[in-house]
Structure formats: structure tokens, C-alpha cells
Design an enzyme around this catalytic site. Structure first.
Site, PDB file in Angstrom:
ATOM      1  N   CYS A  70       1.788  10.118 -20.367  1.00  0.00           N
ATOM      2  CA  CYS A  70       2.741   9.167 -19.781  1.00  0.00           C
ATOM      3  C   CYS A  70       2.071   7.851 -19.379  1.00  0.00           C
ATOM      4  CB  CYS A  70       3.368   9.762 -18.522  1.00  0.00           C
ATOM      5  SG  CYS A  70       4.382  11.184 -18.841  1.00  0.00           S
ATOM      6  N   VAL A  93       3.290   4.196 -20.327  1.00  0.00           N
ATOM      7  CA  VAL A  93       3.937   3.300 -19.346  1.00  0.00           C
ATOM      8  C   VAL A  93       3.326   1.901 -19.423  1.00  0.00           C
ATOM      9  CG1 VAL A  93       4.170   2.857 -16.868  1.00  0.00           C
ATOM     10  CG2 VAL A  93       4.711   5.095 -17.769  1.00  0.00           C
TER      11      VAL A  93
END
Ligand code: SF4
Length: 251
Positions: free
Chosen positions: A154, A158
């Protein structure tokens, strides 16, 4: 005379028997949970031993096995492990990979290789290219794979790290050999599941290797055979890395 502190360390079982702890749990149940009461718990416990409960269980026609939804890199890791002498390589935070490795080791009952670029706060601000470059060099030097399959966690997604240019830059700078196969897949875990991650990594490897074989021929990967190939013999890759790498560590 020094100050004496008496240590009073209790393990969890002792703590659970402690009156203070018991009172705390009681308060928590009464105040914050929809607690049904001790009598109801005992009643249900008895019912689970009954004939009626047994018959209900035998009547089941559908069952969910492992319904938990895991995140994309876990599936990508599993996919990469299916390719011979391929090292799964996760670009992102270290904790994620610790979780994947634990999960797989528990399942397969043996150690499962996967490395991480161990991005921390500075990489989150400035991008993880340096982490990736050092990570690739170290991974090749230490694990001696034939292929490295990169995925993302993630954190890398991001901040929008671009795997394609990071890997291309590593080759352009001569940090890793130009023809070392490194397929990569973006596997953001805030969409999909481990199944999506498996698919993404599989498509990435198949696409990448199709182009790779067209460019270098099907025998080129054998050059990196950790047991047979010239590439890893003494004076091979390790000295290649020492001579060619400027900023990365090789140990
Ligand atoms: S959901 Fe994201 S942060 Fe959590 S383990 Fe998976 S990749 Fe890491």
C-alpha cells in the site's frame, strides 16, 4: 546503597486470574458489550453438546473455508513462488512482508523467501527508488535468483512509486545487469484481494517474459542459473556488482 526495585512480572494466565483483571472484564462487558449473561453462555454451551445441534451441523450444505480476504501482495508472492528460482520482492514497508512470510510459513510449514525494500518515513517523502536499487542489488547478491518478481504494498502505491522507471533506472545506471529478468506488478491492497494480486503478478510475468524472450532469446535466463551458470561463479555476479555498483551495498 542502591535503590532496589522488585520486579513483579506475571504471565498472561496469572493476569487473567487476577481480581483486578476480572473486575475490568466484567465492567467492560456490562458497559460496552451486549453481554448476554453467564447463564445464557452456559445454556448455549450445553446446547452445543445436544443431538439437535449435531443434526443441524450435519444438515449444512454450504461451508466457507478460509473466508478471510487477504491483501494483493500476498497473492503476488504466491504466484512468484510458482516460477523456478524466482525471488518474490516487495516494494514497500517491511511489516507487510513479515506478515506474508509468517502467513505462508504457517501454511506450508517451511520458510518462504520474500524480500522487502523496507521503505520508511524518508522513502515515503522522497520516493522509494534508492531503497529499490539497494534492495535489488542485495537480493541478487544474497539469494542468487534467476528472476526477481516485484510487487508493491500500500505504502508504495499511495505515494505513486513507478516500478517501471525505477527498474529501468537501475539497469541504466549499471546497478544490475541489463538482461536480468525483473517482471513487476502494481498490487495496491486498497482494491481487490490476494486473488487480484495473484492475477496481476501472473499477467505481469507472462507479459514481461514474452517480450524478454523475444528480445534476448529463451536461453538467456539460464545464464543466471545459481547452480550451473557462469554468471554466479566466483568472479561472476558478486565481482560484477562490486565493479559496477556505485551507491548500492552488495552485502
Ligand atoms: S493491506 Fe497494505 S499495509 Fe496491510 S499488509 Fe497488505 S500491503 Fe501491507
Amino acid at each position: 546503597m542502591g535503590i532496589h526495585h522488585e520486579l513483579n512480572i506475571k504471565d498472561h494466565l496469572e493476569c487473567f486470574r487476577n481480581d483486578e483483571f476480572k473486575q475490568m472484564i466484567k465492567n467492560k462487558r456490562e458497559k460496552y458489550e451486549d453481554w448476554v449473561g453467564e447463564d445464557k453462555v452456559k445454556e448455549i454451551a450445553e446446547w452445543t453438546k445436544s443431538w439437535e445441534y449435531r443434526e443441524l451441523n450435519f444438515k449444512r450444505e454450504a461451508i466457507s473455508i478460509n473466508p478471510a480476504k487477504a491483501c494483493q501482495p500476498l497473492g503476488a508472492l504466491l504466484c512468484a513462488l510458482g516460477f523456478e528460482k524466482t525471488l518474490p520482492f516487495s516494494h514497500g514497508s517491511q511489516g507487510c512482508v513479515a506478515y506474508f512470510r509468517t502467513h505462508m510459513a504457517r501454511h506450508f510449514k517451511e520458510p518462504v523467501p520474500m524480500v522487502s525494500t523496507s521503505m520508511t518515513e524518508d522513502a515515503a517523502v522522497f520516493g522509494g527508488q534508492n531503497n529499490m536499487h539497494e534492495g535489488l542489488q542485495n537480493a541478487i547478491a544474497l539469494y542468487r535468483p534467476k528472476m526477481i518478481a516485484v510487487n508493491t504494498t500500500c505504502m508504495a502505491e499511495v505515494i505513486g512509486d513507478d516500478l517501471n522507471s525505477f527498474i529501468a533506472n537501475a539497469k541504466e545506471k549499471g546497478l544490475i545487469p541489463e538482461d536480468f529478468p525483473i517482471p513487476f506488478a502494481h498490487t495496491p491492497s486498497f482494491v481487490g484481494s490476494h486473488i487480484t494480486g495473484y492475477d496481476n503478478q501472473m499477467v505481469a510475468i507472462l507479459r514481461y517474459m514474452t517480450e524478454y524472450f523475444e528480445k534476448y532469446g529463451v536461453d538467456n535466463v539460464d545464464k543466471y542459473d545459481p547452480e550451473e551458470g557462469e554468471f554466479y561463479k566466483e568472479g561472476g555476479l558478486l565481482s560484477w556488482l562490486e565493479v559496477n555498483s556505485k551507491g548500492g551495498q552488495t552485502t
